[in-house]
Design a protein around this motif. Structure first.
Motif, PDB file in Angstrom:
ATOM      1  N   GLU B  23       0.803  -1.335   0.032  1.00  0.00           N
ATOM      2  CA  GLU B  23      -0.002   0.042   0.086  1.00  0.00           C
ATOM      3  C   GLU B  23       0.843   1.219   0.143  1.00  0.00           C
ATOM      4  O   GLU B  23       0.669   2.517  -0.893  1.00  0.00           O
ATOM      5  CB  GLU B  23      -1.094   0.145   1.307  1.00  0.00           C
ATOM      6  N   GLU B  44       2.126  -5.851  -8.358  1.00  0.00           N
ATOM      7  CA  GLU B  44       1.691  -4.285  -8.697  1.00  0.00           C
ATOM      8  C   GLU B  44       2.300  -4.077  -9.985  1.00  0.00           C
ATOM      9  O   GLU B  44       1.789  -2.751 -10.290  1.00  0.00           O
ATOM     10  CB  GLU B  44       2.337  -3.436  -7.519  1.00  0.00           C
ATOM     11  N   GLY B  47      -0.580  -2.784 -12.905  1.00  0.00           N
ATOM     12  CA  GLY B  47      -1.514  -1.646 -12.618  1.00  0.00           C
ATOM     13  C   GLY B  47      -0.353  -0.154 -12.653  1.00  0.00           C
ATOM     14  O   GLY B  47      -0.916   0.753 -13.151  1.00  0.00           O
ATOM     15  N   GLU B  50       0.259   0.441 -16.398  1.00  0.00           N
ATOM     16  CA  GLU B  50      -0.981   1.061 -16.866  1.00  0.00           C
ATOM     17  C   GLU B  50      -0.898   2.232 -16.479  1.00  0.00           C
ATOM     18  O   GLU B  50      -1.538   3.298 -17.208  1.00  0.00           O
ATOM     19  CB  GLU B  50      -2.036   0.189 -16.661  1.00  0.00           C
ATOM     20  N   LEU B 192      -9.654 -21.767  10.751  1.00  0.00           N
ATOM     21  CA  LEU B 192     -10.563 -20.623  11.128  1.00  0.00           C
ATOM     22  C   LEU B 192     -10.021 -19.684  12.201  1.00  0.00           C
ATOM     23  O   LEU B 192     -10.264 -18.449  12.173  1.00  0.00           O
ATOM     24  CB  LEU B 192     -11.952 -21.099  11.735  1.00  0.00           C
ATOM     25  N   LYS B 332      -5.458 -10.010  -6.822  1.00  0.00           N
ATOM     26  CA  LYS B 332      -5.599  -9.814  -5.236  1.00  0.00           C
ATOM     27  C   LYS B 332      -7.274 -10.011  -5.283  1.00  0.00           C
ATOM     28  O   LYS B 332      -7.553 -10.871  -4.317  1.00  0.00           O
ATOM     29  CB  LYS B 332      -5.459  -8.598  -4.900  1.00  0.00           C
ATOM     30  N   LYS B 333      -8.001  -9.699  -5.983  1.00  0.00           N
ATOM     31  CA  LYS B 333      -9.572  -9.805  -5.786  1.00  0.00           C
ATOM     32  C   LYS B 333      -9.868 -11.427  -6.316  1.00  0.00           C
ATOM     33  O   LYS B 333     -10.626 -11.841  -5.362  1.00  0.00           O
ATOM     34  CB  LYS B 333     -10.227  -8.997  -6.603  1.00  0.00           C
ATOM     35  N   ASN B 336      -8.496 -13.577  -3.087  1.00  0.00           N
ATOM     36  CA  ASN B 336      -9.249 -13.270  -1.997  1.00  0.00           C
ATOM     37  C   ASN B 336     -10.510 -13.750  -1.888  1.00  0.00           C
ATOM     38  O   ASN B 336     -11.079 -14.195  -0.912  1.00  0.00           O
ATOM     39  CB  ASN B 336      -9.507 -11.734  -1.762  1.00  0.00           C
ATOM     40  N   ARG B 340     -11.891 -16.412   0.467  1.00  0.00           N
ATOM     41  CA  ARG B 340     -13.304 -16.556   1.168  1.00  0.00           C
ATOM     42  C   ARG B 340     -14.258 -17.599   1.115  1.00  0.00           C
ATOM     43  O   ARG B 340     -14.810 -17.992   1.941  1.00  0.00           O
ATOM     44  CB  ARG B 340     -14.127 -15.190   0.717  1.00  0.00           C
ATOM     45  N   ILE B 343     -12.840 -20.362   3.177  1.00  0.00           N
ATOM     46  CA  ILE B 343     -12.703 -20.370   4.583  1.00  0.00           C
ATOM     47  C   ILE B 343     -14.251 -20.251   5.115  1.00  0.00           C
ATOM     48  O   ILE B 343     -14.755 -20.981   5.933  1.00  0.00           O
ATOM     49  CB  ILE B 343     -11.855 -19.191   4.809  1.00  0.00           C
ATOM     50  N   ASP B 344     -15.125 -19.338   4.304  1.00  0.00           N
ATOM     51  CA  ASP B 344     -16.305 -18.930   4.981  1.00  0.00           C
ATOM     52  C   ASP B 344     -17.239 -19.941   4.612  1.00  0.00           C
ATOM     53  O   ASP B 344     -18.276 -20.304   5.241  1.00  0.00           O
ATOM     54  CB  ASP B 344     -16.790 -17.638   4.409  1.00  0.00           C
ATOM     55  N   TYR B 345     -17.020 -20.805   3.590  1.00  0.00           N
ATOM     56  CA  TYR B 345     -18.198 -21.827   2.959  1.00  0.00           C
ATOM     57  C   TYR B 345     -17.857 -23.183   3.116  1.00  0.00           C
ATOM     58  O   TYR B 345     -18.433 -24.036   3.624  1.00  0.00           O
ATOM     59  CB  TYR B 345     -18.656 -21.276   1.522  1.00  0.00           C
ATOM     60  N   ALA B 348     -15.792 -23.565   7.021  1.00  0.00           N
ATOM     61  CA  ALA B 348     -16.560 -23.078   8.225  1.00  0.00           C
ATOM     62  C   ALA B 348     -18.099 -23.705   8.288  1.00  0.00           C
ATOM     63  O   ALA B 348     -18.554 -24.386   9.186  1.00  0.00           O
ATOM     64  CB  ALA B 348     -16.805 -21.456   8.208  1.00  0.00           C
ATOM     65  N   LYS B 366     -19.166 -10.882  -9.126  1.00  0.00           N
ATOM     66  CA  LYS B 366     -19.625 -10.021  -8.279  1.00  0.00           C
ATOM     67  C   LYS B 366     -18.317  -9.146  -8.066  1.00  0.00           C
ATOM     68  O   LYS B 366     -18.373  -7.759  -8.302  1.00  0.00           O
ATOM     69  CB  LYS B 366     -20.352 -10.500  -6.822  1.00  0.00           C
ATOM     70  N   GLU B 367     -17.231  -9.585  -7.736  1.00  0.00           N
ATOM     71  CA  GLU B 367     -16.033  -8.772  -7.677  1.00  0.00           C
ATOM     72  C   GLU B 367     -15.251  -8.265  -8.865  1.00  0.00           C
ATOM     73  O   GLU B 367     -14.767  -7.090  -8.750  1.00  0.00           O
ATOM     74  CB  GLU B 367     -14.963  -9.890  -6.500  1.00  0.00           C
TER      75      GLU B 367
END
Lengths: 294, 376
Positions: B23, B44, B47, B50, B192, B332-333, B336, B340, B343-345, B348, B366-367
């Motif tokens: 960052e 990086e 980006g 560009e 988790l 990264k999207k 990630n 997600r 881990i989450d579905y 978990a 969506k992302e």
């Protein structure tokens, strides 16, 4: 009136006003200009990398409209309010109790304890999660060992109780703010009020509810406003401890704005979230002041 | 060149902590405050290219005879749309670490090189049975690794689209499901609650771990956070095998690089290039690799202490099986989102691989946007 006479007549006012200039300049540079930029960026599709860094487009309210349909934004909004509310209650109650203790005549060793009470507040926020990580470890953490000692079930602090954990860290680290404000307010209450109450045989609770609380009303409102203001744009603990997880359950709005702007480099959208945080703080602070009759 | 001319050049070195470095660097570039020569991760590069922030180094490397000595995987990671923008300085593929003492206790062979993913599962199941106090397996450091183990891809550079649905992605979800549910070789709490794998491994409470090559020295080396005193005796290492299914590779690893790039806005491009060449000397790369357990990026840098360290010498050969991380915006999207869903579905909630694939397709659209993803 000539300029010279005008200057002579108002010389003291001019001198006094000149003292404000450095603060105003700093405010302008570090607060006002970045705020204006943030608002402007929120109406653009500016990115931190890629072509949109050099050629951002004005997109009007698109970021704000997108936010309305963004489930993660609403999830962040929900967890932010949960976090703020829980922290507000805990920080205030702990702060009030500590202030009452420090201003009480009944206990000894208050100077040393006052210093101990202040410790979490003066330790840099970035250090707190590291201390707490070892405390909250499911298998070896101090907290679960205490629970086990009392025959209670150990908790998954990092996953299932992630929100409770960050609220706990925040409350521990931040209760001293209310303590400082309220203890100085309580100290300033004239002793005569309590002496009269003693003559009439008032109980401790009656003295607190009829004398202390009404007389510290404005410091109470001030501490509530300040705690809320600190918490709604809180960032450190969730960034260091949970990174917003699990499943966005600790993704506070400030962290969401950061992730959008600096992890995904969608600066325009991140700024729009930041503007929303500012509006919420502004509106709720006004409401708190209004309710408090300030 | 400047040294020969007797020219003294002062270089101001600015350092920043690892956490938040990405960052910081991107913000510095955006604010026009980045240095002339910058240490930059490969993700990086697209980006910043560009945005016109990185100097095209193609004309420089064409005239630089050392360029031929750099490993291909590093060259790919430093290039974007056919041009070179970064000189790779270090690379860090993933490997399998295993505790020799636990393997011996479980009656497993040492040294150990699994031929397929099934061998890893079998070894983990044996450990689960024979040494029940130990966590048998933890993976995969890069969540997408099982996709590559199945012979799949995450990104198609020919049309610039991210892959959201494929047999390899389904296989990857199956691998995760097997690990956490079908075979239970990793307790789901470990994932988790983010148990510290490297510490568990140091303590002998974890038998098999897939992690980066840097762990060997940077984590478990003398004087390091999780020092293992008799490291050579207890830490074994091997290549990561493919899934053993049609199209899967024999061995696989995935790697990224940290590179030297030159700010396109530098007033002194020639001087900056001289500095990059200086910093990319084989002895400097080798020393850095030895001290941090990162793999050198050029073949002639296997020298000095680096060459004497058996692990590093072996780990350098992992590059032969390594593929570069995708060099494209949205990486990264993508990662990630995949993480997600796992881990989450999957972990978990115990959702099936098929359900996870369907969730991943929706989440990726969506992302990243429906135009940026495709099914293969």
């Amino acid at each position: 009136m000539s300029l010279l006479r005008y200057l002579k007549r108002y010389s003291s006012e001019i001198i006094l006003a000149s003292f404000l200039v450095p603060a105003l300049v700093l405010l302008l540079i570090f607060q006002l200009i970045p705020t204006i930029w943030t608002i402007w960026f929120s109406f653009t599709d500016m990115a931190l990398i890629g072509k949109k860094l050099i050629h951002p487009s004005f997109i009007g309210l698109k970021n704000y409209v997108d936010m309305l349909n963004d489930s993660i934004f609403w999830q962040s909004m929900k967890v932010t309010f949960e976090y703020c509310l829980a922290s507000l209650v805990l920080r205030f109650i702990l702060g009030l109790l500590a202030a009452l203790y420090l201003t009480s005549k009944m206990f000894r060793g208050k100077t040393i304890l006052a210093a101990i009470f202040l410790l979490p507040y003066i330790i840099p926020g970035a250090i707190h999660p590291y201390v707490w990580i070892s405390m909250l470890d499911t298998r070896y953490g101090t907290l679960n060992r205490i629970l086990l000692f009392f025959g209670l079930t150990p908790q998954s602090w990092v996953y299932k109780r992630a929100m409770e954990s960050v609220v706990m860290i925040n409350s521990w680290a931040g209760y001293a703010l209310a303590m400082l404000i309220l203890s100085s307010a309580i100290t300033s209450i004239p002793k005569e009020f309590y002496e009269v109450a003693d003559i009439y045989g008032a109980s401790r609770w009656q003295k607190f509810s009829k004398i202390t609380l009404p007389l510290i009303k404005y410091p109470v409102i001030l501490s509530l406003v300040l705690i809320f203001k600190e918490d709604i744009d809180d960032f450190t603990y969730v960034y260091m401890f949970t990174e917003g997880g699990p499943h966005y359950r600790t993704e506070l709005l400030s962290l969401y704005a950061y992730h959008k702007a600096f992890a995904y480099f969608e600066l325009g959208y991140g700024c729009a979230v930041g503007v929303i945080i500012a509006i919420i703080v502004f509106v709720l602070t006004l409401a708190q002041l209004k309710l408090g009759g300030v | 060149m400047y040294r020969e001319k007797g020219l003294i050049v002062r270089v101001k070195i600015i350092t920043a902590p690892h956490k938040g470095y990405r960052e910081r660097v991107v913000t510095d570039f955006a604010a026009g405050a980045a240095g002339d020569v910058v240490w930059l991760g490969e993700s990086e590069i697209p980006g910043l290219v560009e945005a016109g922030m990185l100097l095209d180094l193609t004309p420089y490397v064409e005239k630089w005879e050392d360029w031929g000595k750099f490993y291909e995987v590093g060259k790919k990671l430093g290039s974007y749309k056919g041009k070179v923008y970064a000189i790779p300085f270090e690379t860090a593929p993933l490997v399998i670490y295993y505790r020799k003492d636990i393997f011996k206790q479980a009656g497993l062979p040492v040294p150990w090189q699994p031929a397929t993913w099934d061998d890893v599962v079998r070894a983990a199941l044996t450990i689960k049975e024979k040494v029940p106090d130990v966590i048998p397996f933890r993976g995969f450091y890069d969540v997408c690794l099982p996709i590559y183990m199945a012979g799949g891809k995450t990104y198609d550079p020919t049309d610039g689209k991210w892959i959201d649905k494929s047999d390899a992605i389904l296989s990857a979800f199956k691998v995760y499901y097997d690990v956490f549910y079908s075979y239970g070789i990793t307790p789901k709490e470990a994932e988790l609650e983010k148990w510290d794998n490297r510490k568990l491994f140091q303590e002998g409470k974890l038998a098999i771990l897939i992690d980066g090559v840097w762990c060997y020295i940077e984590k478990w080396g003398p004087g390091m956070t999780y020092e293992i005193e008799n490291r050579e005796d207890v830490v074994g290492y091997s290549y990561i095998p493919g899934l053993g299914t049609p199209g899967a590779p024999n061995y696989i690893s995935v790697t990224g690089t940290y590179n030297w790039v030159i700010n396109a806005k530098t007033k002194y491009p020639e001087l900056a290039w001289e500095l990059v060449k200086e910093l990319s000397k084989p002895e400097i790369i080798a020393q850095w690799g030895y001290e941090t357990s990162h793999i050198v990026t050029r073949s002639d840098a296997v020298l000095g202490e680096y060459a004497k360290e058996p692990f590093l010498k072996w780990a350098t050969t992992v590059l032969e099986h390594s593929i570069p991380k995708p060099i494209a915006s949205g990486y990264k999207k993508y990662v990630n989102t995949f993480k997600r869903v796992i881990i989450d579905y999957l972990v978990a909630e115990g959702k099936s691989p098929e359900e996870c694939l369907s969730i991943f397709v929706n989440e990726a659209i969506k992302e990243l946007g429906s135009d940026a993803v495709k099914e293969v």
